[in-house]
Design a protein around this motif. Structure first.
Motif, PDB file in Angstrom:
ATOM      1  N   GLN A  99      11.883   6.293   5.476  1.00  0.00           N
ATOM      2  CA  GLN A  99      10.974   6.687   6.555  1.00  0.00           C
ATOM      3  C   GLN A  99       9.698   7.321   6.002  1.00  0.00           C
ATOM      4  N   SER A 100       9.838   8.125   4.954  1.00  0.00           N
ATOM      5  CA  SER A 100       8.659   8.741   4.348  1.00  0.00           C
ATOM      6  C   SER A 100       7.741   7.692   3.750  1.00  0.00           C
ATOM      7  N   LEU A 101       8.310   6.716   3.052  1.00  0.00           N
ATOM      8  CA  LEU A 101       7.494   5.678   2.437  1.00  0.00           C
ATOM      9  C   LEU A 101       6.851   4.777   3.495  1.00  0.00           C
ATOM     10  N   LEU A 108      -2.002   4.203   4.900  1.00  0.00           N
ATOM     11  CA  LEU A 108      -2.868   3.547   3.923  1.00  0.00           C
ATOM     12  C   LEU A 108      -3.306   2.155   4.384  1.00  0.00           C
ATOM     13  N   LEU A 109      -2.406   1.441   5.050  1.00  0.00           N
ATOM     14  CA  LEU A 109      -2.706   0.062   5.442  1.00  0.00           C
ATOM     15  C   LEU A 109      -3.417  -0.045   6.785  1.00  0.00           C
ATOM     16  N   ALA A 110      -3.449   1.033   7.548  1.00  0.00           N
ATOM     17  CA  ALA A 110      -4.059   0.974   8.885  1.00  0.00           C
ATOM     18  C   ALA A 110      -5.485   0.413   8.866  1.00  0.00           C
ATOM     19  N   PRO A 111      -6.355   0.806   7.913  1.00  0.00           N
ATOM     20  CA  PRO A 111      -7.720   0.254   7.929  1.00  0.00           C
ATOM     21  C   PRO A 111      -7.774  -1.254   7.725  1.00  0.00           C
ATOM     22  N   ALA A 172       4.494   8.704  -8.028  1.00  0.00           N
ATOM     23  CA  ALA A 172       3.616   8.755  -6.848  1.00  0.00           C
ATOM     24  C   ALA A 172       2.380   7.883  -7.040  1.00  0.00           C
ATOM     25  N   PHE A 173       1.774   7.945  -8.224  1.00  0.00           N
ATOM     26  CA  PHE A 173       0.616   7.089  -8.500  1.00  0.00           C
ATOM     27  C   PHE A 173       1.004   5.614  -8.429  1.00  0.00           C
ATOM     28  N   SER A 174       2.163   5.278  -8.956  1.00  0.00           N
ATOM     29  CA  SER A 174       2.595   3.877  -8.978  1.00  0.00           C
ATOM     30  C   SER A 174       2.867   3.364  -7.568  1.00  0.00           C
ATOM     31  N   ILE A 175       3.503   4.190  -6.747  1.00  0.00           N
ATOM     32  CA  ILE A 175       3.782   3.795  -5.363  1.00  0.00           C
ATOM     33  C   ILE A 175       2.478   3.597  -4.589  1.00  0.00           C
ATOM     34  N   ALA A 176       1.542   4.517  -4.758  1.00  0.00           N
ATOM     35  CA  ALA A 176       0.253   4.381  -4.060  1.00  0.00           C
ATOM     36  C   ALA A 176      -0.503   3.153  -4.531  1.00  0.00           C
ATOM     37  N   ARG A 209       7.619  -4.763   3.163  1.00  0.00           N
ATOM     38  CA  ARG A 209       7.857  -5.171   1.778  1.00  0.00           C
ATOM     39  C   ARG A 209       7.463  -4.080   0.789  1.00  0.00           C
ATOM     40  N   LEU A 210       6.307  -3.470   1.017  1.00  0.00           N
ATOM     41  CA  LEU A 210       5.869  -2.413   0.118  1.00  0.00           C
ATOM     42  C   LEU A 210       6.867  -1.257   0.116  1.00  0.00           C
ATOM     43  N   THR A 211       7.421  -0.964   1.281  1.00  0.00           N
ATOM     44  CA  THR A 211       8.446   0.079   1.345  1.00  0.00           C
ATOM     45  C   THR A 211       9.660  -0.300   0.508  1.00  0.00           C
ATOM     46  N   ASP A 212      10.090  -1.564   0.606  1.00  0.00           N
ATOM     47  CA  ASP A 212      11.212  -2.030  -0.212  1.00  0.00           C
ATOM     48  C   ASP A 212      10.897  -1.914  -1.702  1.00  0.00           C
ATOM     49  N   TYR A 213       9.684  -2.340  -2.082  1.00  0.00           N
ATOM     50  CA  TYR A 213       9.299  -2.292  -3.498  1.00  0.00           C
ATOM     51  C   TYR A 213       9.266  -0.841  -3.991  1.00  0.00           C
ATOM     52  N   ALA A 214       8.720   0.046  -3.171  1.00  0.00           N
ATOM     53  CA  ALA A 214       8.625   1.450  -3.568  1.00  0.00           C
ATOM     54  C   ALA A 214      10.004   2.081  -3.696  1.00  0.00           C
TER      55      ALA A 214
END
Length: 242
Positions: A99-101, A108-111, A172-176, A209-214
């Motif tokens: 949920q946090s991710l 981040l993706l909203a724009p 954190a840097f890698s996830i972002a 997908r990004l959540t899964d990868y993170a």
């Protein structure tokens, strides 16, 4: 050598209410400014060009933004939000790590759902990094830093790691970076695989997908944390899954 152009203090917002068509005029100016500043930079863009591109006169810049510097600040801040509002989307004590991710990537993706304006804003941010006026340094300190530190704290809490360790900052840097690559590389995505960005549903798929990868990245870090600290980094990697 990068030449720094200082942006003077704002004189905008003197309490005047906009005309009946004011909001539309202001938005035209703002969107034209984002595009022109991104293409040419602050120093090389004149108030006359800005006014002509928006179909208005130079006096409108003073009326709505105070001066060219005020317009530049507003253009640069178009995609910025209160960092505490963004942090609230992913840093809640009852959230699972998923949920946090999801909340982190959502803000981040909203724009990316705003089309050309989001692309031009990203170009403007890149231009500011190349030709700094001081706004990028302030963005890092006031917005990026607190969000990064909040994400680091969230990861440490879920992984049982020290709150301010290099490992948690690295994670954190890698996830972002997964989302930042899509934001910076939007034109590449649109050229090579446009369907990946063509609808709100496509963005939602990216978020999932990004959540899964993170989560997979966090799981790798969890396994590293579980290894004996006496092992060297190469040894720890060798004892991990192939």
């Amino acid at each position: 050598m990068i030449e720094k152009t200082a942006i003077p203090t704002s004189h905008a917002d003197d309490g005047r209410k906009p005309r009946s068509d004011g909001e539309q005029s202001r938005e035209r100016l703002l969107h034209s400014a984002i595009r022109l500043f991104a293409e040419q930079g602050y120093a090389k863009t004149s108030t006359r060009e800005l006014a002509q591109a928006a179909g208005t006169n130079a006096a409108a810049i003073s009326y709505y933004f105070g001066d060219k510097a005020g317009l530049y600040r507003a253009a640069f801040a178009q995609q910025s939000a209160d960092p505490q509002d963004n942090i609230a989307l992913f840093d809640q004590p009852h959230f699972t790590l998923r949920q946090s991710l999801e909340g982190f990537y959502a803000q981040l993706l909203a724009p990316m759902q705003q089309g050309d304006i989001a692309r031009d804003c990203m170009r403007l941010w890149c231009r500011e990094m190349l030709e700094p006026t001081g706004l990028w340094a302030r963005e890092i300190d006031q917005n990026i830093r607190p969000e990064h530190e909040a994400l680091t704290s969230v990861l440490a809490r879920h992984l049982g790691a020290p709150d301010n360790s290099d490992d948690m900052h690295r994670l954190a840097f890698s996830i972002a970076s997964l989302a930042l690559q899509h934001m910076v590389g939007t034109e590449v995505l649109q050229t090579l695989r446009p369907q990946l960005l063509e609808s709100p549903q496509a963005i939602d798929t990216w978020l999932a997908r990004l959540t899964d990868y993170a989560l997979a990245m966090a799981d790798v870090e969890r396994r590293h944390l579980a290894m004996p600290p006496s092992l060297s980094i190469p040894q720890r990697q060798a004892e991990g899954p192939a």
